[in-house]
Write a protein that holds these residues in place. Structure first.
Motif, short mmCIF file in Angstrom:
data_model
loop_
_atom_site.label_atom_id
_atom_site.label_comp_id
_atom_site.label_asym_id
_atom_site.label_seq_id
_atom_site.Cartn_x
_atom_site.Cartn_y
_atom_site.Cartn_z
N GLY A 283 0.83 -1.20 0.00
CA GLY A 283 0.00 0.00 0.00
C GLY A 283 0.86 1.25 0.00
O GLY A 283 1.79 1.38 -0.80
N ILE A 284 0.58 2.17 0.92
CA ILE A 284 1.37 3.39 1.03
C ILE A 284 2.53 3.14 1.99
O ILE A 284 2.33 2.94 3.18
CB ILE A 284 0.50 4.58 1.52
N ARG A 285 3.74 3.15 1.42
CA ARG A 285 4.93 2.92 2.26
C ARG A 285 5.26 4.16 3.08
O ARG A 285 5.66 4.09 4.23
CB ARG A 285 6.11 2.55 1.37
N GLU A 286 5.08 5.32 2.43
CA GLU A 286 5.55 6.55 3.06
C GLU A 286 4.94 7.76 2.36
O GLU A 286 4.80 7.78 1.14
CB GLU A 286 7.08 6.59 2.95
N ILE A 287 4.59 8.78 3.14
CA ILE A 287 4.16 10.07 2.58
C ILE A 287 5.41 10.88 2.25
O ILE A 287 6.33 10.96 3.07
CB ILE A 287 3.30 10.87 3.58
N VAL A 288 5.45 11.47 1.07
CA VAL A 288 6.57 12.35 0.70
C VAL A 288 6.19 13.78 1.10
O VAL A 288 5.23 14.34 0.58
CB VAL A 288 6.87 12.28 -0.81
#
Length: 316
Positions: A283-288
Motif C-alpha cells: 500500500g502506502i509505504r511513506e508520505i513524501v
C-alpha cells in the motif's frame, strides 16, 4: 495482505463508465491474472465480463468473471468505482451524502467476505470516501488509498507538455490537495527533465506565469468541461487507476499523488488528501513531505479545511 499466492487478483466494484474502462485498461496492459466484476446490476457485470473475455485472444491470459462480494475474500486489491456520478453543475462535494451511504453498504459487505488486501478508491468525492472506507473497514491506513490527484497531475503534465512542446512524460509537476475545486499546483518543485521549471522563465516571465496559471485553471476545471461535453470522465481516471494497480501489484515503490491519511505531515491530521506518496505491494509505504512555499502551504491548509468541514457531519 495475501502475498503467498502466485496470482494477482483485482475485484472491481461498479461496472459503470469508470469501472469498465479500468477493467479494459487492466486487460490491455496485462496487469493482473484474475479480475472479478461486481455490480448491483448483475447483468451489466456479466455483459462486461463476456465482452472483455472476447478480447483475451489479443491479450495476456487472465481469468475474468462477474461475481459477488464473496469473491473479494482472496483479492489482493479491491477497487471501488461505484456510486452516484457528478452531474453537470454539481461539484464533487455535492455527492457526499449519497455516496457515503452507498459506501457503508459496500465496504461492510466486502469486509464480511474476509477481505484483507488493499482498497483503492476512485468514487468522488474521493478524499472523503477514502476516509470513510478507512473508518468503515478498520484496515490500517496504508491499505486504503484514494486515486487522489493522480489524474489532476496527469492533466497538468499533459497541458504543460503541449505548452512547452515536450513529451509530457518528461514534465514533473504535482497537483496536491483536494481532488476538486481547492487543489493546487506545486510550481516550486516542478521540473522538466532535470531542469527546474523556473529555468524556463528566462524571457517573458510575467507572460509565462500567467500562462501557467491559466493552464492550472484548465486542469482544475477539466472535469466540468468534459462532463458538459460528454456526460462523464472515465478514460483518464481508468488509466490512472491502472497505473496505481501496477505500482501496487508489482511492488514498484513508485511516487504517485494519491489520497492518503495524514498524521502530522504538512501540519495536518486525521484526513485523506492528495499528496505524493511511495506506493508498493503493502500500500502506502511513506508520505513524501515536500518543502512547500508559504503560499503553497496556505493553499493546502485551506483545501484541508474545506474537506474537514465537509466530512465533519458524518464522522464527528
Amino acid at each position: 495482505m495475501n502475498n503467498e499466492r502466485n496470482t494477482s487478483k483485482v475485484a472491481i466494484i461498479g461496472t459503470g463508465f469508470v469501472g469498465s474502462s479500468y477493467a479494459f485498461s487492466l486487460l490491455n496492459q496485462g496487469i493482473a491474472n484474475e479480475m472479478v466484476l461486481i455490480d448491483i446490476n448483475k447483468e451489466k457485470a456479466e455483459g462486461e465480463a463476456r465482452d472483455l473475455n472476447h478480447g483475451l485472444p489479443f491479450s495476456s491470459p487472465m481469468k475474468i468473471w462477474a461475481g459477488s462480494y464473496e469473491d473479494c475474500k482472496d483479492a489482493d486489491l479491491v477497487v471501488i468505482t461505484a456510486g452516484a456520478n457528478q452531474a453537470p453543475g454539481e461539484t464533487r462535494l455535492d455527492l457526499i451524502a449519497k455516496n457515503i451511504k452507498i459506501f457503508k453498504i459496500i465496504v461492510d459487505e466486502i469486509m464480511k467476505s474476509g477481505f484483507n488486501g488493499i482498497f483503492l478508491i476512485a468514487t468522488n468525492p474521493v478524499d472523503i470516501l477514502s476516509y470513510a472506507t478507512w473508518k468503515f473497514s478498520g484496515l490500517p491506513m496504508e491499505r486504503v488509498i484514494g486515486s487522489g490527484t493522480i489524474l489532476d497531475t496527469a492533466r497538468l503534465r499533459y497541458l504543460l507538455g503541449e505548452y512547452f512542446e515536450l513529451d509530457s512524460r518528461n514534465v514533473h509537476v504535482y497537483i496536491i490537495g483536494e481532488h476538486g475545486d481547492t487543489e493546487l499546483p506545486v510550481w516550486s518543485h516542478g521540473t522538466i527533465g532535470s531542469q527546474p521549471l523556473q529555468s524556463y522563465f528566462k524571457k517573458d516571465n510575467d507572460k509565462i506565469k500567467k500562462d501557467l496559471e491559466d493552464i492550472f485553471v484548465n486542469v482544475r476545471d477539466a472535469a466540468y468541461h468534459i462532463i458538459n461535453r460528454k456526460g462523464a470522465t472515465y478514460y483518464g481516471i481508468a488509466m490512472g487507476l491502472a497505473r496505481l494497480t501496477k505500482a501496487i501489484l508489482r511492488n514498484e515503490n513508485s511516487i504517485l499523488t494519491v489520497s492518503a491519511l495524514l498524521e502530522g505531515k504538512y501540519g495536518l491530521d486525521d484526513l485523506y488528501i492528495g499528496v505524493p506518496a511511495i506506493v508498493n505491494r503493502n500500500g502506502i509505504r511513506e508520505i513524501v513531505e515536500l518543502d512547500l512555499t508559504e503560499e503553497e502551504m496556505k493553499k493546502l491548509h485551506h483545501s484541508a479545511n474545506v474537506l474537514k468541514t465537509a466530512i465533519k457531519p458524518y464522522f464527528d
